[in-house]
Design a protein around this motif. Structure first.
Motif, PDB file in Angstrom:
ATOM      1  N   CYS A   5       0.842  -1.194   0.000  1.00 40.34           N
ATOM      2  CA  CYS A   5       0.000   0.000   0.000  1.00 40.34           C
ATOM      3  C   CYS A   5       0.879   1.246   0.000  1.00 40.34           C
ATOM      4  N   PHE A   7       0.148   5.615   0.614  1.00 41.76           N
ATOM      5  CA  PHE A   7      -0.762   6.743   0.809  1.00 41.76           C
ATOM      6  C   PHE A   7      -0.049   7.862   1.547  1.00 41.76           C
ATOM      7  N   TRP A  58      -4.821   3.294   9.529  1.00 44.44           N
ATOM      8  CA  TRP A  58      -4.932   2.454   8.342  1.00 44.44           C
ATOM      9  C   TRP A  58      -4.902   0.967   8.722  1.00 44.44           C
ATOM     10  N   HIS A  62      -7.570  -2.327   8.255  1.00 46.05           N
ATOM     11  CA  HIS A  62      -7.181  -3.410   7.348  1.00 46.05           C
ATOM     12  C   HIS A  62      -6.459  -4.552   8.065  1.00 46.05           C
ATOM     13  N   GLU A  65      -6.785  -8.035   6.410  1.00 42.82           N
ATOM     14  CA  GLU A  65      -6.024  -8.108   5.165  1.00 42.82           C
ATOM     15  C   GLU A  65      -4.527  -8.198   5.440  1.00 42.82           C
ATOM     16  N   LYS A  80      -1.297  -9.464  -1.599  1.00 41.79           N
ATOM     17  CA  LYS A  80      -2.418  -8.697  -2.141  1.00 41.79           C
ATOM     18  C   LYS A  80      -2.254  -7.229  -1.767  1.00 41.79           C
ATOM     19  N   LYS A  81      -2.571  -6.354  -2.711  1.00 42.81           N
ATOM     20  CA  LYS A  81      -2.556  -4.917  -2.438  1.00 42.81           C
ATOM     21  C   LYS A  81      -3.711  -4.587  -1.498  1.00 42.81           C
ATOM     22  N   ILE A  82      -3.497  -3.593  -0.638  1.00 40.11           N
ATOM     23  CA  ILE A  82      -4.507  -3.152   0.308  1.00 40.11           C
ATOM     24  C   ILE A  82      -4.842  -1.694   0.008  1.00 40.11           C
ATOM     25  N   GLU A  83      -6.106  -1.352   0.093  1.00 37.83           N
ATOM     26  CA  GLU A  83      -6.560   0.012  -0.204  1.00 37.83           C
ATOM     27  C   GLU A  83      -5.883   1.025   0.715  1.00 37.83           C
ATOM     28  N   PRO A  84      -5.576   2.198   0.189  1.00 41.68           N
ATOM     29  CA  PRO A  84      -4.960   3.241   1.013  1.00 41.68           C
ATOM     30  C   PRO A  84      -5.943   3.892   1.981  1.00 41.68           C
TER      31      PRO A  84
END
Length: 86
Positions: A5, A7, A58, A62, A65, A80-84
């Motif tokens: 991630c 951000f 954050w 998550h 995840e 796996k990518k994690i949302e910012p």
């Protein structure tokens, strides 16, 4: 170290087959830190207080995840990518 991630100038990543406890790494500017996934706390390194707060906010959102990515990393599988945060 795979990036999961990014951000607000913060880069979150995990190493493959890393030592316990389950954790992730955050980089901001020239500083680095590691955070426990289970306890959601800073366990190594240092970052500005505001950045630590953002990373922990954050991570709280998550946590599941992050745990899944930790298990993937232990098996050397693609993370796996994690949302910012923002």
């Amino acid at each position: 170290m795979p990036e999961i991630c990014r951000f607000l100038g913060i880069v979150i990543s995990m190493y493959y087959q890393e030592h316990v406890p389950p954790h992730f790494h955050a980089k901001y500017g020239g500083q680095r830190a590691a955070f426990s996934i289970n306890e959601l706390k800073l366990i190594e390194g240092s970052l500005p207080k505001r950045i630590v707060s953002l990373v922990l906010e954050w991570a709280f959102e998550h946590r599941n995840e992050l745990s899944e990515d930790w298990e993937l990393a232990q098996r050397r599988e693609e993370l796996k990518k994690i949302e910012p945060l923002v």
